[in-house]
Design a protein around this motif. Sequence first.
Motif, mmCIF file in Angstrom:
data_model
loop_
_atom_site.group_PDB
_atom_site.id
_atom_site.type_symbol
_atom_site.label_atom_id
_atom_site.label_comp_id
_atom_site.label_asym_id
_atom_site.label_seq_id
_atom_site.Cartn_x
_atom_site.Cartn_y
_atom_site.Cartn_z
ATOM 1 N N UNK A 179 1.037 -1.108 -0.157
ATOM 2 C CA UNK A 179 -0.143 -0.234 -0.475
ATOM 3 C C UNK A 179 0.184 1.185 -0.417
ATOM 4 N N UNK A 180 0.087 3.058 -0.029
ATOM 5 C CA UNK A 180 1.431 3.784 -0.053
ATOM 6 C C UNK A 180 1.637 4.210 0.737
ATOM 7 N N UNK A 181 0.753 3.469 2.304
ATOM 8 C CA UNK A 181 1.012 3.968 3.428
ATOM 9 C C UNK A 181 3.080 2.717 3.637
ATOM 10 N N UNK A 182 3.627 1.926 2.827
ATOM 11 C CA UNK A 182 4.819 1.788 3.420
ATOM 12 C C UNK A 182 5.519 2.655 3.036
ATOM 13 N N UNK A 183 6.333 2.264 4.512
ATOM 14 C CA UNK A 183 7.580 2.862 4.952
ATOM 15 C C UNK A 183 8.979 2.554 4.379
ATOM 16 N N UNK A 184 8.784 1.273 4.425
ATOM 17 C CA UNK A 184 10.440 0.563 3.946
ATOM 18 C C UNK A 184 9.855 -0.159 2.283
ATOM 19 N N UNK B 159 5.383 -5.753 7.140
ATOM 20 C CA UNK B 159 6.004 -7.021 7.814
ATOM 21 C C UNK B 159 4.662 -7.235 8.892
ATOM 22 N N UNK B 160 4.567 -8.385 8.490
ATOM 23 C CA UNK B 160 3.098 -9.204 9.691
ATOM 24 C C UNK B 160 3.808 -10.297 11.032
ATOM 25 N N UNK C 16 8.862 -1.084 10.425
ATOM 26 C CA UNK C 16 8.769 -2.143 9.115
ATOM 27 C C UNK C 16 6.703 -2.505 8.709
ATOM 28 N N UNK C 17 6.875 -2.874 9.606
ATOM 29 C CA UNK C 17 4.539 -2.914 9.476
ATOM 30 C C UNK C 17 4.214 -1.789 8.781
ATOM 31 N N UNK C 18 4.711 -0.361 8.959
ATOM 32 C CA UNK C 18 4.411 0.816 8.357
ATOM 33 C C UNK C 18 2.863 0.887 9.117
ATOM 34 N N UNK C 19 2.884 0.802 10.079
ATOM 35 C CA UNK C 19 1.769 0.807 11.305
ATOM 36 C C UNK C 19 1.218 2.124 11.777
#
Length: 419
Positions: free
Chosen positions: A166-171, A176-177, A219-222
Motif C-alpha cells: 500500500x501507499x503507506x509502506x515505509x520500508x 511485516x506481519x 517495518x509494519x508501516x502501522x
Amino acid sequence: MTLRQFRPDAAVALIVLVWAMYAMPRLVQSLTGTKRRATVGDVLPLNPLAVKLELLLLLLVCALCAFVILRGTAALPVERRVPLVLMLAPWVYVVVRDLYVDHVPTRGGMLYPLLVIAIWILRPQLRKLAVLGYLVVLTAVICIALGTFLPESGIFISSAGTAVAPTKEILPLGILIGIFTDGNNLGQYLAVGLPTVMLIPRRAVRAAGIAVVLFAIVWTSSRSSLAAAALACGVWVLMTVSPSVLRRPMSWALVGVTAAVMIWWPLSAPADDALTNRGAIWRHSLETWRDNPWFGSGSNWYSVLPQHVGSLGGFAFHGHNQFVHTIATGGLVFLFLVAAMFLTLAWAASQWAVRGVFPPVALLVALFASSTLEVSFGFVDRAFLVAVTVLPLMFTVFAPFPERGSPRGRRMVTTESAA
C-alpha cells in the motif's frame, strides 16, 4: 535485578503461558500453514497442530489460574477489592448482554476474569513484568526473522499470492506481519507491549530491546502503532526528567489528553474515505448505536457489518477506534463501566509515577494512542493482545506500591526509570 534473579513462581509462569498461548500457535501456523489477506467471514485453513497447541496452552493457563484462585480462597486479599470489581464489571456486563441475545462467548473470552482474579490474589511485584518485556522483544525478533527468511509467511500477502504494497509502506520490504495476519495487528502488539520492555533492568539490554521493537514497528508501516510507540517513549523520557512534584499531575494530563484525542477523532466527522475508510466505519457505527444507545448492538456486531455496508470491502473487523467500538457494541452502559475501569488504572499509574516508576503511564498512553485508529483492548475479543494488555494492566492496578523513599522503591526508580 537481572533475569536470573527471578525465581520461578505463579506470576512468572502465568506471563510465559499467556504469551505462549497466543504466540506459539501463530508461529506454527506461519511455518506450516496458509497466510494471506482475508476479509470478514473468510476463514483461512488452520493447521491442526496449531489448533491443538492453542487449546493445550489455554487449558494450562486456566488450570494455573484455577490453582491460584483455589489456593488463595483461604486468605483472600483485603486490599484493592473495589478495583477488582471495577476491572471485572465490564466483562460481566458484555457477557450477560451477549447471552441475552444468544451469543455465547468464545473459550478465550472466558479467560479474562480468571486472569484478573488470579493476579489480584497473587499481587505480584511490578518488576516481574520485565519477563513479558523480554518476550515482547523475542516476538519482534521472531517476526523480523520470518519477514527476512520466510517472506511468504512473514510479509503481508494478498489472496492472489503477491505482496501487498500500500501507499503507506515505509520500508521497501513489504508490510511485516510476522506471526500475525496483518501489519496493524503486529504493530499494535509491539507498540502496546513496548512499555514492558522499559522494565528490563539492564540498560544495554533494554536499549537494544527497544531498538528491535521500534524497527519491527516501522517495518509494519502501522501509523497508529508508530504514533503509540513514539508517544510511549516520549512520555517515559519526559516523566524521567520532570521534577517529582509534577509527576502525578503530569501522568493524569498525559493519559487524559491521549484518551480525549481518541474520543474526539471519530466525533469530528471525518470524510467516509478518510484514514482508509475509517470515516465510513465510524459514521455507520455511530448511526447504528443511536438505534440502541443504552445497550449497543452486541460484541459480534462487526462480524455482520460488511453484509450491510458493502463499501467497506469486508475489512471492518472492529470499530477501528476503542471509543466507537465500545459504544457500538455495548452502548452507554458499557462505556460507563469501561471508563470507570480506566480511571482506576489511571489512578494506579499515577501512584507508580510519584514513586518514579513510569512504564504504567507509558502503557496507558500507548494503549489510548493505538486505540485511536484501532481496537487494542477487548474483554471477549482481540484475544491476540491479551498478553500485552490484560496482564500489564492488571499488574499495574494490583501490584503492591512500594513506600516512597523505601529501599525497594529507590531500587525500582533506579532500575526502571533510567533512560
